[in-house]
Design an enzyme around this catalytic site. Structure first.
Site, PDB file in Angstrom:
ATOM      1  N   ASP A  96       0.807  -1.156   0.162  1.00 10.00           N
ATOM      2  CA  ASP A  96       0.249  -0.077   0.007  1.00 10.00           C
ATOM      3  C   ASP A  96       1.052   1.249   0.079  1.00 10.00           C
ATOM      4  OD1 ASP A  96      -2.044   1.814   0.003  1.00 10.00           O
ATOM      5  OD2 ASP A  96      -2.923   1.452   2.211  1.00 10.00           O
TER       6      ASP A  96
ATOM      7  N   HIS B 223      -8.040   0.503   7.248  1.00  7.64           N
ATOM      8  CA  HIS B 223      -8.341   1.746   6.988  1.00  7.64           C
ATOM      9  C   HIS B 223      -9.732   2.118   7.545  1.00  7.64           C
ATOM     10  CE1 HIS B 223      -5.573   1.425   3.405  1.00  7.64           C
ATOM     11  NE2 HIS B 223      -4.784   1.379   4.562  1.00  7.64           N
ATOM     12  N   PHE B 224      -9.804   3.623   7.818  1.00  2.72           N
ATOM     13  CA  PHE B 224     -10.938   4.181   8.305  1.00  2.72           C
ATOM     14  C   PHE B 224     -10.926   5.657   8.290  1.00  2.72           C
ATOM     15  CE2 PHE B 224      -7.389   4.058  11.768  1.00  2.72           C
ATOM     16  CZ  PHE B 224      -7.839   5.395  12.229  1.00  2.72           C
TER      17      PHE B 224
ATOM     18  N   HIS C  61      -7.409   7.160   7.482  1.00  2.00           N
ATOM     19  CA  HIS C  61      -6.324   6.293   7.311  1.00  2.00           C
ATOM     20  C   HIS C  61      -6.491   5.684   6.103  1.00  2.00           C
ATOM     21  CE1 HIS C  61      -3.926   2.701   8.881  1.00  2.00           C
ATOM     22  NE2 HIS C  61      -3.070   3.285   8.007  1.00  2.00           N
TER      23      HIS C  61
ATOM     24  N   ASN D 112       4.221   4.541   4.512  1.00  2.00           N
ATOM     25  CA  ASN D 112       4.682   3.559   3.316  1.00  2.00           C
ATOM     26  C   ASN D 112       5.335   4.329   2.129  1.00  2.00           C
ATOM     27  OD1 ASN D 112       3.647   1.619   5.179  1.00  2.00           O
ATOM     28  ND2 ASN D 112       2.354   0.960   3.595  1.00  2.00           N
TER      29      ASN D 112
ATOM     30  N   PRO E  16      -2.425   6.293  14.364  1.00  2.00           N
ATOM     31  CA  PRO E  16      -3.711   5.919  14.618  1.00  2.00           C
ATOM     32  C   PRO E  16      -3.647   4.644  15.478  1.00  2.00           C
ATOM     33  CG  PRO E  16      -3.001   5.098  12.289  1.00  2.00           C
ATOM     34  CD  PRO E  16      -1.893   6.004  12.872  1.00  2.00           C
TER      35      PRO E  16
ATOM     36  N   SER F 262      -5.408   1.336  16.980  1.00  2.00           N
ATOM     37  CA  SER F 262      -6.476   0.044  16.506  1.00  2.00           C
ATOM     38  C   SER F 262      -7.901   0.677  16.904  1.00  2.00           C
ATOM     39  CB  SER F 262      -5.957  -1.198  17.086  1.00  2.00           C
ATOM     40  OG  SER F 262      -6.059  -1.150  18.509  1.00  2.00           O
ATOM     41  N   MET F 263      -8.794  -0.205  16.146  1.00  4.17           N
ATOM     42  CA  MET F 263     -10.127   0.220  16.333  1.00  4.17           C
ATOM     43  C   MET F 263     -10.852   0.317  17.578  1.00  4.17           C
ATOM     44  SD  MET F 263     -13.383  -1.956  14.371  1.00  4.17           S
ATOM     45  CE  MET F 263     -13.145  -3.302  15.660  1.00  4.17           C
TER      46      MET F 263
ATOM     47  N   HIS G 122       4.433   3.795  13.436  1.00  5.68           N
ATOM     48  CA  HIS G 122       3.249   4.376  12.536  1.00  5.68           C
ATOM     49  C   HIS G 122       1.740   3.765  13.118  1.00  5.68           C
ATOM     50  CE1 HIS G 122       2.781   0.121  11.373  1.00  5.68           C
ATOM     51  NE2 HIS G 122       1.919   0.407  10.409  1.00  5.68           N
TER      52      HIS G 122
END
Length: 472
Positions: free
Chosen positions: A93, A202-203, A233, A323, A371, A373-374, A395
């Site tokens: 990505d 991604h969110f 993200h 990335n 970011p 995690s969820m 990251h």
DNA sequence: ATGTGC
């Protein structure tokens, strides 16, 4: 893999076999990868064998197993000393990254309109595998304009304002994009995805600034306690993925011609100055610009919803990739050298005073957007002077369980209900998609941030908590 | 991550 503890936050892998430099892992002992389940420390050592690598093969506290290079890996090669570029050192990505937007209202003011806002954002944010996008480009010339102009082109077309560019890495676009090196297949995959989240981790998240650690720096970034923010993200979708696939194949073919021998086929690479190396960097830069345009369009879509529902704008705090490979100048053994710095699951973190920072951030340093995690916290950090690892930091939380393991571990859980029980509104995403992103599958973001700060890679500025999330 | 991979 033998690790030498240099400090509580810095571990060394001494040179062995064909390693040209040592490995250096920044982490606390509890964050070190489990050698049984995760081969990422072997990958740190493998990367150290690459032609032209300087100083060390680095890993950040969120290190985990990746394609060839570990995710959370940083490696710099000397361009003038036959240094190589490796697509596996950027990842599939290309230019995946984070954009943080600051709203002009506080969490308490938003509360009565949160459901309406989430419905609006849910409807205006294209997401999921395939699916739609803000733009559908049919003609090649316009896709070329995206790949050359990045978010500048989106803003020229009316999808943003000038400040969105000054607060974006590279002012919205890198100059060395070469769309001619992007395959027809990559173009085809990318044409209908400009302005879309994708899926996986991604969110788009509505957040609130929960804690400020440095008022002066937070204020320069445009952040204050209690404020609502939006974090996006995402990356370069099918376009970047196809470019990575294409060039991994190309480099596997040509490596013998350059006399390069690597311990893992997934480290396929070519000299930065070779035709294949230059072509990859040109295509990669095109994907980097595409990813910035992608985040710019999603920003614009969210801004319109925000204005409609709350009357507030969404100002760009910063947009930064985690990335990417970049040609940068750094000191190596007392000399200034042109290096190809690979950051894969690692964020550039420029220190105060750096000439690549915009005027209003020159004295404070670069915002670093991490970011969680969820359902967990996210962090805003800032670059510090004299940091190791070519001005790079972590990251994110870093995956510990594979998607499959996570799905298995989520049996008996209802991820959506668990998020809603935490007062986090959810839009989109299947049960399975949410299960793969359960926080138990990730390292503890706060532990990662503590190790990152302890290792002297950057400094905490603010902590954000999730209020609502839209996922693909 | 990905016009998922098992």
């Amino acid at each position: 893999m033998e690790l030498v503890e240099e400090t509580p936050y810095r571990f060394r892998i001494d040179r062995h076999d064909s390693m040209r430099v040592p490995g250096v892992v920044f982490a606390s002992r509890p964050l070190l990868p489990d050698a049984g389940a995760d081969k990422s420390l072997d990958q740190v050592a493998n990367v150290a064998t690459l032609p032209g690598i300087v100083t060390a093969s680095y890993a950040m506290p969120d290190i985990h197993w990746g394609y060839g290079f570990p995710i959370g890996g940083v490696a710099a090669t000397d361009v003038e000393a036959d240094g190589v570029v490796s697509p596996g050192g950027v990842g599939f990505d290309i230019s995946c990254g984070v954009r943080l937007l600051a709203a002009g209202l506080d969490r308490a003011e938003l509360r009565p309109r949160l459901d309406a806002l989430m419905d609006g954002l849910g409807a205006s944010t294209p997401r999921g595998m395939g699916k739609g996008a803000v733009w559908h480009l049919s003609d090649r010339a316009e896709l070329d304009a995206v790949m050359r102009g990045g978010s500048r082109y989106a803003v020229e077309r009316g999808y943003g304002v000038e400040r969105d560019l000054t607060r974006c890495e590279d002012y919205g676009a890198v100059a060395d994009a070469d769309p001619a090196q992007v395959s027809a297949r990559a173009l085809e995959r990318g044409a209908a995805q400009v302005g879309s989240l994708g899926s996986g981790n991604h969110f788009l998240e509505v957040q609130a600034v929960e804690e400020v650690y440095d008022e002066a720096v937070a204020s320069a970034f445009g952040l204050r306690a209690g404020q609502v923010a939006v974090m996006i993200h995402c990356g370069s979708r099918g376009l970047g993925h196809q470019i990575a696939t294409d060039f991994i194949h190309t480099m596997e073919q040509v490596m013998p011609r350059y006399g390069i021998d690597v311990p893992d086929r997934q480290l396929a690479c070519a000299p930065v100055s070779s035709p294949e190396g230059r072509d990859y960097l040109g295509a990669m830069a095109a994907a980097a610009n595409y990813a910035r345009a992608n985040r710019q369009l999603l920003h614009h879509a969210a801004r319109e919803v925000f204005q409609r529902i709350t009357g507030s704008d969404l100002d760009l705090v910063y947009d930064i990739s985690h990335n990417l490979a970049k040609i940068e100048t750094h000191g190596v053994d007392g000399d200034q050298r042109r290096l190809c710095v690979h950051r894969k699951g690692a964020t550039r973190a420029l220190p105060p005073g750096h000439s690549d920072l915009p005027d209003d951030l020159r004295d404070v340093g670069q915002p670093v957007l991490i970011p969680g995690s969820m359902g967990t916290d996210s962090y805003v950090l800032v670059g510090v002077p004299g940091a190791p690892a070519f001005a790079s930091t972590c990251h994110g939380a870093g995956r510990m369980q594979s998607r499959k393991q996570a799905t298995k571990a989520a049996r008996g859980h209802d991820p959506r209900r668990e998020l809603e029980a935490q007062d986090i509104a959810v839009r989109g995403k299947s049960r399975r998609g949410l299960a793969e992103e359960m926080p138990i599958a990730y390292k503890d973001i706060t532990a990662v941030i503590e190790a990152t700060e302890g290792a002297g890679l950057c400094r905490r500025v603010a902590r954000l908590v999730p209020i609502g999330v839209a996922k693909g």
